[in-house]
Design a protein around this motif. Structure first.
Motif, short mmCIF file in Angstrom:
data_model
loop_
_atom_site.label_atom_id
_atom_site.label_comp_id
_atom_site.label_asym_id
_atom_site.label_seq_id
_atom_site.Cartn_x
_atom_site.Cartn_y
_atom_site.Cartn_z
N ARG A 27 34.64 45.79 38.13
CA ARG A 27 33.74 46.64 37.32
C ARG A 27 33.76 46.20 35.87
O ARG A 27 32.73 46.24 35.18
CB ARG A 27 34.19 48.10 37.44
CG ARG A 27 33.86 48.72 38.76
CD ARG A 27 34.66 49.99 38.94
NE ARG A 27 34.20 51.05 38.08
CZ ARG A 27 33.50 52.10 38.51
NH1 ARG A 27 33.21 52.21 39.78
NH2 ARG A 27 33.12 53.03 37.67
N ILE A 28 34.90 45.76 35.39
CA ILE A 28 34.98 45.28 34.01
C ILE A 28 34.09 44.05 33.82
O ILE A 28 33.37 43.92 32.83
CB ILE A 28 36.44 44.96 33.65
CG1 ILE A 28 37.24 46.23 33.57
CG2 ILE A 28 36.51 44.22 32.32
CD1 ILE A 28 38.71 46.02 33.38
N ILE A 29 34.11 43.16 34.83
CA ILE A 29 33.30 41.94 34.72
C ILE A 29 31.81 42.29 34.70
O ILE A 29 31.04 41.77 33.89
CB ILE A 29 33.63 40.96 35.86
CG1 ILE A 29 35.09 40.55 35.77
CG2 ILE A 29 32.74 39.75 35.79
CD1 ILE A 29 35.55 39.71 36.91
N VAL A 30 31.42 43.22 35.59
CA VAL A 30 30.02 43.67 35.58
C VAL A 30 29.69 44.27 34.22
O VAL A 30 28.61 44.03 33.66
CB VAL A 30 29.79 44.69 36.72
CG1 VAL A 30 28.40 45.28 36.62
CG2 VAL A 30 29.98 44.03 38.06
N GLY A 81 27.98 31.16 31.91
CA GLY A 81 29.17 30.33 32.07
C GLY A 81 30.43 31.16 32.01
O GLY A 81 31.32 31.04 32.87
N VAL A 82 30.50 32.03 31.00
CA VAL A 82 31.71 32.84 30.82
C VAL A 82 31.89 33.79 31.99
O VAL A 82 33.01 33.97 32.50
CB VAL A 82 31.66 33.60 29.48
CG1 VAL A 82 32.84 34.53 29.37
CG2 VAL A 82 31.66 32.62 28.33
N PHE A 86 34.97 34.02 34.50
CA PHE A 86 35.70 35.28 34.61
C PHE A 86 35.85 35.68 36.08
O PHE A 86 36.93 36.11 36.52
CB PHE A 86 34.94 36.37 33.83
CG PHE A 86 35.81 37.45 33.29
CD1 PHE A 86 37.11 37.64 33.75
CD2 PHE A 86 35.34 38.29 32.30
CE1 PHE A 86 37.91 38.63 33.24
CE2 PHE A 86 36.14 39.29 31.79
CZ PHE A 86 37.42 39.46 32.26
N LEU A 87 34.76 35.51 36.85
CA LEU A 87 34.82 35.88 38.27
C LEU A 87 35.85 35.02 39.01
O LEU A 87 36.67 35.54 39.79
CB LEU A 87 33.44 35.72 38.91
CG LEU A 87 32.46 36.84 38.61
CD1 LEU A 87 31.06 36.45 39.00
CD2 LEU A 87 32.87 38.10 39.35
N GLU B 158 47.72 37.33 31.51
CA GLU B 158 47.39 37.43 30.10
C GLU B 158 46.02 36.83 29.80
O GLU B 158 45.34 37.28 28.88
CB GLU B 158 48.45 36.72 29.25
CG GLU B 158 49.82 37.36 29.30
CD GLU B 158 49.82 38.81 28.88
OE1 GLU B 158 48.96 39.19 28.06
OE2 GLU B 158 50.65 39.57 29.39
N SER B 159 45.60 35.81 30.57
CA SER B 159 44.31 35.21 30.26
C SER B 159 43.17 36.16 30.59
O SER B 159 42.12 36.08 29.96
CB SER B 159 44.14 33.87 30.97
OG SER B 159 44.32 34.04 32.34
N ILE B 160 43.37 37.07 31.54
CA ILE B 160 42.32 38.06 31.80
C ILE B 160 42.06 38.90 30.55
O ILE B 160 40.92 39.09 30.12
CB ILE B 160 42.72 38.98 32.97
CG1 ILE B 160 42.65 38.22 34.29
CG2 ILE B 160 41.81 40.19 33.04
CD1 ILE B 160 43.19 38.98 35.45
#
Lengths: 112, 497
Positions: A27-30, A81-82, A86-87, B158-160
């Motif tokens: 959810r944070i990524i969304v 890209g980010v 992240f995913l 930590e990278s998250i």
């Protein structure tokens, strides 16, 4: 039109903040994806919304500012890209750490 | 050569791309990465000389004239910072030959370092606010790779957090640029400055203050100033020593440079609110950093909190905005990049020998490793600003500027902080290097002598930078002059203004 766009941007930021404050990593990524969409729409709105003209300076008549589109294009590519990174990172972290709950991802190394 | 100033960006970019194809050949990678780093240092030295003799260099990419296309500007500030960056990257690459395991090297470590250098050098050189965002992203993307490379549990965890914080600050950067664009209608930094001063003549509208604060939040997150440093100690703790050195020396300083650039170029007319805010935040940053530095018993944590102290001191010099304090800030900025890199590399060696960074489990290192002990001692003295080493001149000028403009409290706290920084770093020395020697498992396998090369070079530079400050001063004061008079910068970029 600008008012409507501003409201849309506001709603996007609001939902993004709500999602980013939750515990689940997905959810944070969304949430971050929505946040960047809001920022991109904000650039478009701030550049001034015009329609029905070509982005050519020097001809007689009105012209449209092409710069906001160029900026958004760059920003969208970066955001994609980010988000992709992240995913992948989230999946790898889930495999390695066995959780996607941010509460359980706290660390206190070196804090003694 | 008109394209000269783009070379420090182009050389690492090409190297980084080439190294991707040679990922599994470790020796080849080391040679190519080392040679390109040396080449970049040579190019940046000649760039500094060029700027010194011929003034500010500009390059309009694709020949689009200044306010319309993307402009690269190399004034003395950015040329010096590019030089420092190149030297630090060279040192970290040399250290990595021995100091990082082969698995990481095979997973595009040197490519990521080179791309990081592209981003950092680009951010220092660019004269276009949106291009600054793009170079920030190049830098951040490679830093994400560097922080997670190796994939240990602590790194992933930590990278998250690091990634999340930086994604949000990037979004805020885009938002700030959008607001700025709607007010001034341009992206060229010199042009923005000219337009903003036209607007300010009619009275400062609130929106400019909003933009200034937004930029402060964005760059403050990168540069780790007081309320926004929370992510730094955790995230920087995770990666191995050479990566930590690159991060500690370069990434936060890009944020500090951006604050210096935007606040001296855009928001210098508003003497009231913005400047006061920056002063207060800078002083609070110093206090918090010092508290962290003396509270912990972990070598890495102590040095990490010292980054925050230094950021505060530099920002205090910028916020005071007298010619003296600006000179001091640039002096201290370059000193700090150099000395932080060497300290982190030394800490990396200590951690490699002992297998821990907990100070309670280390003692008596100087008996078996006198070279390491003495290098660390000199680096510690330079960090806390003992004359004649490099920290002294910068701090002296910052404090002088603070007293001249009657910021007595702030200058006093900067002065006090040196003492406490000295205490925090001497704590490492007394507990870790003195005392009875202990036996450490596997310590004999660590190639300490060859690992020492890079930090010794950096410490030697620090000594030269302090002792030879007479020689360095003309360069620094030329740099401070551009920061103090934005009209020099504007005239160099927009020829007709």
């Amino acid at each position: 039109m600008e008012i409507l766009m501003s409201v849309v941007v506001g709603i996007l930021f609001m939902s993004a903040t709500y999602l980013m404050l939750s515990k689940s990593l997905l959810r944070i990524i969304v949430g971050t994806a929505i946040l960047s969409h809001g920022a991109h729409l904000l650039i478009l709105t701030m550049g001034g919304l015009k329609k029905g003209a070509a982005p050519l300076l020097g001809e007689s008549g009105p012209y449209t500012d092409p710069l906001p589109q160029a900026l958004i294009l760059t920003a969208i590519v970066i955001a994609f890209g980010v988000t992709a990174f992240f995913l992948v990172l989230a999946y790898r972290a889930y495999q390695e750490l066995g959780t996607d709950n941010m509460d359980k991802l706290r660390g206190t190394e070196g804090n003694d | 050569m008109i394209n000269f100033l783009i070379l420090p960006i182009l050389i690492p970019l090409i190297t980084g791309v080439l190294l991707i194809f040679a990922a599994k050949h470790v020796m080849l990678q080391r040679w190519v990465a080392g040679l390109s780093a040396v080449l970049t240092v040579i190019v940046s030295v000649s760039l500094v000389q060029k700027v010194k003799t011929d003034g500010i260099q500009t390059l309009n990419l694709s020949n689009w004239d200044a306010p319309f296309g993307i402009t690269l500007v190399s004034d003395m500030v950015s040329a010096l910072l590019v030089l420092t960056t190149s030297v630090i990257v060279l040192a970290c690459v040399i250290y990595s030959f021995r100091g990082i395991d082969e698995n990481r090297e095979k997973f595009y470590y040197y490519s990521a370092v080179n791309f990081l250098m592209v981003g950092v050098n680009g951010a220092f050189t660019t004269g276009d606010i949106f291009n600054l965002f793009v170079f920030f992203e190049v830098m951040l993307m490679s830093s994400y790779v560097l922080i997670v490379i190796g994939g240990t549990k602590i790194q992933l965890r930590e990278s998250i957090k690091y990634l999340l914080v930086n994604v949000i600050s990037s979004a805020l950067f885009v938002i700030a640029v959008a607001y700025l664009y709607s007010v001034v209608g341009t992206l060229n930094m010199a042009h923005i400055s000219a337009r903003l001063s036209e607007i300010s003549e009619m009275g400062q509208p609130g929106i400019i203050t909003v933009i200034a604060v937004l930029f402060l939040i964005v760059f403050g997150l990168k540069g780790a100033i007081f309320p926004l440093f929370f992510w730094l100690p955790g995230s920087y703790y995770a990666p191995p020593a050479p990566v930590l050195a690159l991060f500690g020396a370069l990434l936060t300083k890009v944020g500090v440079y951006s604050i210096a650039r935007t606040y001296t170029l855009f928001f210098y007319e508003d003497g009231g609110f913005i400047q006061q805010l920056l002063t207060i935040l800078a002083v609070t940053t110093i206090i918090i950093g010092v508290i962290g530095a003396i509270a912990y018993w972990d070598i890495k944590k102590i040095v990490i909190y010292n980054i925050i102290v230094a950021v505060g001191a530099i920002l205090f010099g910028i916020s005071v905005m007298t010619p003296d304090s600006l000179t001091g800030s640039i002096f201290y900025l370059i000193h700090d990049m150099n000395i932080k890199a060497s300290l982190f590399l030394l800490v990396g060696i200590v951690a490699a020998i002992t297998g821990t960074s907990n100070l309670r489990k280390i003692s008596g290192l100087i008996k078996r490793y006198p070279g390491l002990g003495w290098t660390f001692f000199i680096a510690a003295l330079a960090l806390s600003g003992i004359p004649p080493l490099s920290g002294f001149v910068g701090k002296l000028l910052i404090i002088k500027g603070g007293f001249e403009s009657e910021h007595y409290w702030g200058a006093g706290i900067v002065l006090m902080s040196s003492l406490l920084v000295l205490f925090s770093i001497m704590k490492i020395f007394i507990n870790g290097f003195w005392g009875t020697p202990r036996a450490y498992e596997g310590a004999d396998k660590i190639p300490v002598k060859s690992m020492m090369t890079a930090p010794v070079i950096l410490v030697a530079i620090a000594v030269f930078y302090g002792v030879g400050s007479e020689f360095v001063y003309p360069y620094i004061s030329q740099a401070a002059e551009t920061l103090a008079n934005p009209s020099i910068y504007i005239e160099a970029v927009l020829k007709e203004y």
